[in-house]
Design a protein around this motif. Structure first.
Motif, PDB file in Angstrom:
ATOM      1  N   SER A   1     -37.585 -35.267   2.196  1.00  0.00           N
ATOM      2  CA  SER A   1     -37.346 -35.252   1.063  1.00  0.00           C
ATOM      3  C   SER A   1     -39.451 -36.388   0.724  1.00  0.00           C
ATOM      4  O   SER A   1     -39.862 -36.768   1.302  1.00  0.00           O
ATOM      5  CB  SER A   1     -36.501 -36.644   1.016  1.00  0.00           C
ATOM      6  N   GLY A   2     -39.147 -36.497  -0.590  1.00  0.00           N
ATOM      7  CA  GLY A   2     -40.146 -37.013  -0.937  1.00  0.00           C
ATOM      8  C   GLY A   2     -41.373 -35.889  -1.763  1.00  0.00           C
ATOM      9  O   GLY A   2     -40.933 -34.521  -1.583  1.00  0.00           O
ATOM     10  N   PRO A   3     -42.372 -35.918  -2.058  1.00  0.00           N
ATOM     11  CA  PRO A   3     -43.277 -37.101  -1.967  1.00  0.00           C
ATOM     12  C   PRO A   3     -42.818 -37.917  -2.467  1.00  0.00           C
ATOM     13  O   PRO A   3     -42.514 -37.300  -4.336  1.00  0.00           O
ATOM     14  CB  PRO A   3     -44.405 -36.620  -1.623  1.00  0.00           C
ATOM     15  N   SER A   4     -42.963 -39.511  -2.815  1.00  0.00           N
ATOM     16  CA  SER A   4     -43.104 -40.596  -3.746  1.00  0.00           C
ATOM     17  C   SER A   4     -45.205 -40.219  -4.111  1.00  0.00           C
ATOM     18  O   SER A   4     -45.437 -40.600  -3.000  1.00  0.00           O
ATOM     19  CB  SER A   4     -42.811 -41.858  -3.117  1.00  0.00           C
ATOM     20  N   GLN A   5     -45.304 -40.804  -4.999  1.00  0.00           N
ATOM     21  CA  GLN A   5     -46.576 -39.981  -5.281  1.00  0.00           C
ATOM     22  C   GLN A   5     -46.895 -41.801  -6.281  1.00  0.00           C
ATOM     23  O   GLN A   5     -46.866 -42.072  -7.157  1.00  0.00           O
ATOM     24  CB  GLN A   5     -46.534 -39.427  -6.949  1.00  0.00           C
ATOM     25  N   ASP A   6     -47.985 -42.330  -5.470  1.00  0.00           N
ATOM     26  CA  ASP A   6     -48.232 -43.633  -6.007  1.00  0.00           C
ATOM     27  C   ASP A   6     -49.971 -43.102  -4.998  1.00  0.00           C
ATOM     28  O   ASP A   6     -50.767 -42.346  -6.350  1.00  0.00           O
ATOM     29  CB  ASP A   6     -47.675 -45.043  -5.179  1.00  0.00           C
ATOM     30  N   GLU A   7     -50.475 -44.655  -4.988  1.00  0.00           N
ATOM     31  CA  GLU A   7     -52.181 -44.262  -4.434  1.00  0.00           C
ATOM     32  C   GLU A   7     -51.858 -42.685  -3.240  1.00  0.00           C
ATOM     33  O   GLU A   7     -53.645 -42.804  -3.298  1.00  0.00           O
ATOM     34  CB  GLU A   7     -52.490 -45.308  -4.376  1.00  0.00           C
ATOM     35  N   GLU A   8     -50.845 -42.900  -2.604  1.00  0.00           N
ATOM     36  CA  GLU A   8     -50.900 -41.697  -1.508  1.00  0.00           C
ATOM     37  C   GLU A   8     -49.365 -40.932  -1.948  1.00  0.00           C
ATOM     38  O   GLU A   8     -48.235 -41.790  -2.441  1.00  0.00           O
ATOM     39  CB  GLU A   8     -51.257 -42.881   0.199  1.00  0.00           C
ATOM     40  N   LEU A   9     -49.731 -39.527  -0.917  1.00  0.00           N
ATOM     41  CA  LEU A   9     -48.123 -39.495  -1.107  1.00  0.00           C
ATOM     42  C   LEU A   9     -47.483 -39.838   0.353  1.00  0.00           C
ATOM     43  O   LEU A   9     -47.925 -40.317   1.460  1.00  0.00           O
ATOM     44  CB  LEU A   9     -48.251 -37.808  -0.926  1.00  0.00           C
ATOM     45  N   THR A  10     -45.765 -40.118  -0.088  1.00  0.00           N
ATOM     46  CA  THR A  10     -45.601 -40.287   1.371  1.00  0.00           C
ATOM     47  C   THR A  10     -44.095 -39.877   0.989  1.00  0.00           C
ATOM     48  O   THR A  10     -43.755 -39.574   0.349  1.00  0.00           O
ATOM     49  CB  THR A  10     -44.538 -41.727   0.869  1.00  0.00           C
ATOM     50  N   PHE A  11     -43.555 -38.881   2.285  1.00  0.00           N
ATOM     51  CA  PHE A  11     -42.499 -38.303   2.756  1.00  0.00           C
ATOM     52  C   PHE A  11     -42.044 -38.842   3.633  1.00  0.00           C
ATOM     53  O   PHE A  11     -42.406 -39.539   5.380  1.00  0.00           O
ATOM     54  CB  PHE A  11     -43.083 -37.631   3.032  1.00  0.00           C
ATOM     55  N   THR A  12     -40.112 -38.883   3.696  1.00  0.00           N
ATOM     56  CA  THR A  12     -39.470 -39.110   4.660  1.00  0.00           C
ATOM     57  C   THR A  12     -38.865 -38.103   5.591  1.00  0.00           C
ATOM     58  O   THR A  12     -38.287 -37.326   4.775  1.00  0.00           O
ATOM     59  CB  THR A  12     -38.850 -40.303   4.015  1.00  0.00           C
ATOM     60  N   CYS A  13     -38.522 -38.084   7.007  1.00  0.00           N
ATOM     61  CA  CYS A  13     -37.969 -37.262   7.488  1.00  0.00           C
ATOM     62  C   CYS A  13     -36.969 -38.027   8.476  1.00  0.00           C
ATOM     63  O   CYS A  13     -36.959 -38.763   8.414  1.00  0.00           O
ATOM     64  CB  CYS A  13     -38.891 -37.068   8.495  1.00  0.00           C
TER      65      CYS A  13
END
Length: 305
Positions: free
Chosen positions: A148-160
């Motif tokens: 799931s993701g990404p959450s977009q902030d200063e960096e990209l975050t993906f969760t598995c």
């Protein structure tokens, strides 16, 4: 001679070394047969046999726990450890033919043990005639990982996430553009045992922002030689609006008429416009809005992030 109790006989069995060893794999929830067979194919009198299946108890030194047993003079097998009650069985008919194999039903992760089969003969003053060690390896398929993701902030975050597997997995994030493994320092993985004794995985990947990201999460089950991979492709682009004008194309019919004819036509149109209040709308194409144009996406990341 009175039959000895299982506890007393175990005192005699400590320190014995296995004469043969083998390894067996089984899936959680399945049934498995742990082989212990007398090599010469003799026939045996059950009243002359002491048969023990036991495991070593972790954290208790040399102490062993009886899984199941058959004692001389008994018409059936008994149980030692309650964990194996109604799950561990010996076949009396098979033991008469020298087959002392253990049938274990509904395998659980806790069954991943080294099992020892010990056979003694009463008529030979409890001489050991057979000893076999069987190591049982237990496995369970992980669920297909979900990214799931990404959450977009200063960096990209993906969760598995992946659940209900065994044994403990290896977790990798890969760049699906070239199937290279991303630096492990970019991920934070949590592997925990659930109520069933199986492993659940949550892995978080953090990478820098790029125009296009194509990553995959890989759950490796070493025992099953299995890799489960799912991924996420994300295109991060800006939107650019453009307004274009339809150019007056010199290919319209009538544009190549002689100058005099054009002037005559224009004169007629002007006259009609003055009479009706309508001026040259049929020959003047309006500006057309083409909508948002996506910027050309850059190539996917081809190096380790």
């Amino acid at each position: 001679m009175r039959p000895r109790s299982p506890g007393l006989l175990l005192l005699l069995l400590w320190g014995l070394q296995a004469e043969s060893q083998e390894e067996v794999r089984a899936m959680v929830g399945s049934d498995v047969r742990l082989r212990c067979i007398y090599p010469e194919g003799n026939s045996f009198d059950l009243n002359d046999l002491y048969v023990y299946w036991q495991i070593s108890v972790a954290g208790k030194g040399n102490a062993d726990s009886v899984v199941t047993y058959h004692l001389s003079g008994n018409s059936s097998a008994g149980y030692g450890d309650n964990h194996y009650k109604d799950r561990a069985q010996l076949s009396l008919d098979s033991m008469k033919r020298g087959d002392f194999s253990l049938h274990l039903r509904n395998v659980t992760p806790q069954d991943e043990q080294r099992f020892n089969c010990l056979v003694f003969r009463k008529s030979l003053e409890l001489e050991k005639i057979l000893e076999v060690a069987v190591t049982l390896h237990v496995a369970a398929n992980y669920s297909m990982p979900v990214v799931s993701g990404p959450s977009q902030d200063e960096e990209l975050t993906f969760t598995c996430t992946s659940t209900n597997g065994y044994p403990r997995p290896n977790v990798y994030w890969i760049n699906k553009t070239d199937n290279s493994v991303l630096d492990g320092a970019l991920q934070n993985s949590t592997v925990s045992l659930n109520a069933r004794g199986l492993y659940d995985v949550v892995s978080v990947l953090r990478i820098r922002r790029t125009p296009r990201v194509n990553v995959g999460c890989c759950i490796e089950n070493v025992l099953l030689h299995q890799n489960l991979t799912s991924g996420q492709t994300e295109t991060l682009t800006g939107a650019k609006e453009s307004i274009t004008e339809d150019p007056v194309d010199g290919s319209h019919g009538g544009e190549h008429q002689p100058v005099l004819s054009v002037l005559v036509v224009l004169a007629v149109i002007v006259a009609l416009a003055l009479a009706t209040g309508w001026l040259c709308r049929s020959r003047c194409p309006p500006r057309s809005y083409t909508g948002a144009q996506l910027a050309r996406p850059e190539l996917a990341l081809a190096e380790h992030v």
